[in-house]
Scaffold this active site. Structure first.
Site, PDB file in Angstrom:
ATOM      1  N   HIS A 124      -5.374 -20.429 -31.401  1.00  0.00           N
ATOM      2  CA  HIS A 124      -6.758 -19.982 -31.312  1.00  0.00           C
ATOM      3  C   HIS A 124      -6.968 -18.746 -32.170  1.00  0.00           C
ATOM      4  CE1 HIS A 124      -4.537 -18.140 -27.947  1.00  0.00           C
ATOM      5  NE2 HIS A 124      -5.410 -17.144 -27.969  1.00  0.00           N
ATOM      6  N   GLN A 132       0.349 -13.654 -27.505  1.00  0.00           N
ATOM      7  CA  GLN A 132      -0.218 -14.975 -27.225  1.00  0.00           C
ATOM      8  C   GLN A 132       0.023 -15.315 -25.759  1.00  0.00           C
ATOM      9  OE1 GLN A 132       1.300 -18.226 -29.621  1.00  0.00           O
ATOM     10  NE2 GLN A 132      -0.310 -19.613 -28.922  1.00  0.00           N
ATOM     11  N   VAL A 164      -2.032 -18.000 -24.222  1.00  0.00           N
ATOM     12  CA  VAL A 164      -2.334 -19.428 -24.101  1.00  0.00           C
ATOM     13  C   VAL A 164      -1.718 -20.105 -25.312  1.00  0.00           C
ATOM     14  CG1 VAL A 164      -4.136 -21.184 -23.968  1.00  0.00           C
ATOM     15  CG2 VAL A 164      -4.502 -18.961 -22.882  1.00  0.00           C
TER      16      VAL A 164
END
Length: 113
Positions: A99, A93, A95
């Site tokens: 998402h 990950q 960000v």
């Protein structure tokens, strides 16, 4: 916090994106560094850092994100596709705003990496 990330800036309209789907709970757009011919990100409008930080009150939203991922895959002409949710830096990950990656358009090997 998730609303201070690049995705928060996209949601606020500070940074443009190549949108493929939008509703009151999420936004889907093309990844700027695609790993396959189709690589779309589905992000919640509600700032959640990662799947590991989601709570029981996020259950409906999480289900919605997966249904939107399938809708986007169909919209993009994919019969076969992969969904990926990375949770934490060691898992890839980058960000820290939850998402879902929708990836397809080429054969995808397993394990992924």
């Amino acid at each position: 916090m998730a609303d201070d990330t690049i995705f928060g800036k996209i949601l606020r309209g500070d940074i443009p994106c190549d949108e493929v789907y939008s509703d009151d709970r999420c936004l889907a757009f093309r990844d700027i560094a695609p790993q396959a011919p189709v690589h779309v990100l589905v992000i919640p409008r509600q700032p959640i850092e990662s799947l590991r930080s989601a709570g029981s009150g996020d259950e409906a939203l999480l289900g919605h994100l997966l249904l939107v991922a399938a809708r986007v895959a169909r919209q993009e002409g994919l019969e076969d596709f992969r969904t990926v949710i990375n949770s934490g830096a060691a898992a890839g990950q980058t960000v820290f705003h939850l998402h879902v990656h929708v990836i397809g358009g080429r054969p995808l090997d397993w394990p992924p990496g």
